[in-house]
Design a protein around this motif. Sequence first.
Motif, PDB file in Angstrom:
ATOM      1  N   ASN A  49       0.821  -1.198   0.000  1.00 32.10           N
ATOM      2  CA  ASN A  49       0.000   0.000   0.000  1.00 32.10           C
ATOM      3  C   ASN A  49       0.861   1.257   0.000  1.00 32.10           C
ATOM      4  OD1 ASN A  49      -2.356  -1.552   0.154  1.00 32.10           O
ATOM      5  ND2 ASN A  49      -2.087  -1.771   2.364  1.00 32.10           N
ATOM      6  N   ARG A  50       1.639   1.448  -1.035  1.00 36.01           N
ATOM      7  CA  ARG A  50       2.606   2.540  -1.044  1.00 36.01           C
ATOM      8  C   ARG A  50       1.962   3.893  -1.292  1.00 36.01           C
ATOM      9  NH1 ARG A  50       7.670   0.836  -0.603  1.00 36.01           N
ATOM     10  NH2 ARG A  50       8.118  -1.358  -0.967  1.00 36.01           N
ATOM     11  N   GLU A  51       0.672   3.916  -1.641  1.00 32.58           N
ATOM     12  CA  GLU A  51       0.004   5.191  -1.810  1.00 32.58           C
ATOM     13  C   GLU A  51      -0.323   5.824  -0.472  1.00 32.58           C
ATOM     14  OE1 GLU A  51      -3.208   2.147  -1.362  1.00 32.58           O
ATOM     15  OE2 GLU A  51      -1.266   2.312  -2.372  1.00 32.58           O
ATOM     16  N   GLY A 167       2.165   1.881  16.571  1.00 31.10           N
ATOM     17  CA  GLY A 167       3.080   2.176  15.466  1.00 31.10           C
ATOM     18  C   GLY A 167       2.568   1.561  14.181  1.00 31.10           C
ATOM     19  N   TYR A 168       3.489   1.420  13.217  1.00 35.16           N
ATOM     20  CA  TYR A 168       3.169   0.780  11.947  1.00 35.16           C
ATOM     21  C   TYR A 168       3.853  -0.576  11.887  1.00 35.16           C
ATOM     22  CZ  TYR A 168       1.396   5.249  10.191  1.00 35.16           C
ATOM     23  OH  TYR A 168       0.684   6.410  10.018  1.00 35.16           O
ATOM     24  N   GLU A 169       3.138  -1.572  11.380  1.00 40.62           N
ATOM     25  CA  GLU A 169       3.715  -2.894  11.152  1.00 40.62           C
ATOM     26  C   GLU A 169       3.102  -3.499   9.895  1.00 40.62           C
ATOM     27  OE1 GLU A 169       3.489  -5.695  14.325  1.00 40.62           O
ATOM     28  OE2 GLU A 169       4.648  -4.453  15.739  1.00 40.62           O
ATOM     29  N   THR A 170       3.853  -4.384   9.255  1.00 39.35           N
ATOM     30  CA  THR A 170       3.314  -5.157   8.138  1.00 39.35           C
ATOM     31  C   THR A 170       2.790  -6.474   8.681  1.00 39.35           C
ATOM     32  OG1 THR A 170       4.859  -4.169   6.566  1.00 39.35           O
ATOM     33  CG2 THR A 170       3.818  -6.244   5.919  1.00 39.35           C
ATOM     34  N   ARG A 171       1.534  -6.778   8.363  1.00 37.78           N
ATOM     35  CA  ARG A 171       0.888  -7.995   8.856  1.00 37.78           C
ATOM     36  C   ARG A 171       0.325  -8.754   7.655  1.00 37.78           C
ATOM     37  NH1 ARG A 171       0.191 -10.956  13.814  1.00 37.78           N
ATOM     38  NH2 ARG A 171      -1.870 -11.918  13.811  1.00 37.78           N
ATOM     39  N   ASN A 172       0.842  -9.950   7.404  1.00 39.72           N
ATOM     40  CA  ASN A 172       0.394 -10.758   6.272  1.00 39.72           C
ATOM     41  C   ASN A 172       0.382  -9.968   4.965  1.00 39.72           C
ATOM     42  OD1 ASN A 172      -0.002 -12.882   8.038  1.00 39.72           O
ATOM     43  ND2 ASN A 172      -2.193 -12.496   8.275  1.00 39.72           N
ATOM     44  N   GLY A 173       1.453  -9.195   4.747  1.00 40.56           N
ATOM     45  CA  GLY A 173       1.603  -8.455   3.508  1.00 40.56           C
ATOM     46  C   GLY A 173       0.859  -7.145   3.433  1.00 40.56           C
ATOM     47  N   LYS A 174       0.191  -6.740   4.511  1.00 40.34           N
ATOM     48  CA  LYS A 174      -0.568  -5.492   4.507  1.00 40.34           C
ATOM     49  C   LYS A 174       0.070  -4.466   5.439  1.00 40.34           C
ATOM     50  CE  LYS A 174      -4.026  -7.112   2.014  1.00 40.34           C
ATOM     51  NZ  LYS A 174      -4.346  -6.595   0.671  1.00 40.34           N
ATOM     52  N   ASP A 175       0.052  -3.201   5.016  1.00 41.01           N
ATOM     53  CA  ASP A 175       0.496  -2.120   5.887  1.00 41.01           C
ATOM     54  C   ASP A 175      -0.587  -1.871   6.934  1.00 41.01           C
ATOM     55  OD1 ASP A 175       2.864  -1.719   4.531  1.00 41.01           O
ATOM     56  OD2 ASP A 175       1.959  -0.313   3.117  1.00 41.01           O
ATOM     57  N   CYS A 176      -0.216  -1.908   8.200  1.00 38.04           N
ATOM     58  CA  CYS A 176      -1.202  -1.811   9.276  1.00 38.04           C
ATOM     59  C   CYS A 176      -0.763  -0.839  10.358  1.00 38.04           C
ATOM     60  CB  CYS A 176      -1.409  -3.185   9.930  1.00 38.04           C
ATOM     61  SG  CYS A 176      -2.100  -4.443   8.828  1.00 38.04           S
ATOM     62  N   THR A 196      -4.227   0.007   6.818  1.00 34.19           N
ATOM     63  CA  THR A 196      -4.317   1.439   6.527  1.00 34.19           C
ATOM     64  C   THR A 196      -5.154   1.723   5.287  1.00 34.19           C
ATOM     65  OG1 THR A 196      -2.235   1.338   5.266  1.00 34.19           O
ATOM     66  CG2 THR A 196      -2.085   1.924   7.602  1.00 34.19           C
ATOM     67  N   ALA A 197      -5.175   0.818   4.304  1.00 33.00           N
ATOM     68  CA  ALA A 197      -5.872   1.068   3.047  1.00 33.00           C
ATOM     69  C   ALA A 197      -7.382   0.996   3.189  1.00 33.00           C
ATOM     70  CB  ALA A 197      -5.410   0.083   1.975  1.00 33.00           C
ATOM     71  N   THR A 198      -7.884   0.166   4.118  1.00 31.28           N
ATOM     72  CA  THR A 198      -9.329  -0.044   4.225  1.00 31.28           C
ATOM     73  C   THR A 198      -9.902   0.272   5.597  1.00 31.28           C
ATOM     74  OG1 THR A 198      -9.073  -2.363   4.895  1.00 31.28           O
ATOM     75  CG2 THR A 198      -9.220  -1.914   2.515  1.00 31.28           C
ATOM     76  N   GLY A 199      -9.065   0.381   6.623  1.00 25.83           N
ATOM     77  CA  GLY A 199      -9.563   0.586   7.970  1.00 25.83           C
ATOM     78  C   GLY A 199     -10.163  -0.660   8.588  1.00 25.83           C
TER      79      GLY A 199
END
Length: 255
Positions: A49-51, A167-176, A196-199
């Motif tokens: 989710n680099r946007e 904070g921010y972490e990657t969980r199963n390939g998703k930015d969270c 972060t992309a969908t809430g």
Amino acid sequence: MDQKNRTILVIAIAITVVAAVLVSFGLPSLMGVPEVTPPDLSQEGTGENREFLPVEVTTDTVQSVIATLNRPDSYYRELTVTLSWNGGSASDQIRIWADGGYVKTAVTTGGTTQYRLVGDGTLYLWYAGDRTWREVDLGEGAADLAQRIPTYEDVLKLDPARINAAGYETRNGKDCIYVEVRDEGLNSLDRYWIETATGLLWGAETQEDGRTVYEMTATDLRAPLEGGVSFALPDGTVLHESSAVAVQKEDGGQG
């Protein structure tokens, strides 16, 4: 399972659905949240989710950041929920369809699938193969109850003093966005990963005395829901049907 025991089980599950939300997540409302730090345009999200342009997330600001997220009103997703106890564990495979304020959930445990359909303040319960169902009046805002998982609104209700990591972490390939909540009185630790992309909640777990007793992992997501999906009762009565919209699919798999 005979009819008497099934009726008792259905009523017990209905009570559990309500209690799980009102007791577990009906925490004191947030009286006020700190101001969000403006995004640093030089930063990029990690993972796919680099946007997403992250703002600073700390234990003081995480509720404000989460409050800016918007969950989709229409989607299909798949989850695995595992409950563990001394000497054993059990996993549920959960499929969720949401659209137009209706939520339909299929919960499969072993070889048994229970369906939960929520809409217009009513919870409908039945098992695969049934032609009848049970109804429970839940009032407004009941659609989330069918999923039996916390949402980011639940995190917003937490006492900020209980949040001890964020904070921010990657969980199963998703930015969270990651939130950790401790209850000293119960010696428990709750962890949430909100995409972060969908809430939407992408993962959650609860530890008691250092042992994981609950774990939820999202494995598939499509948003919005494709058109023509019926939210129907087991006798064929259609309460709602999704509109014909384009599907944006994440993580592969078929619904």
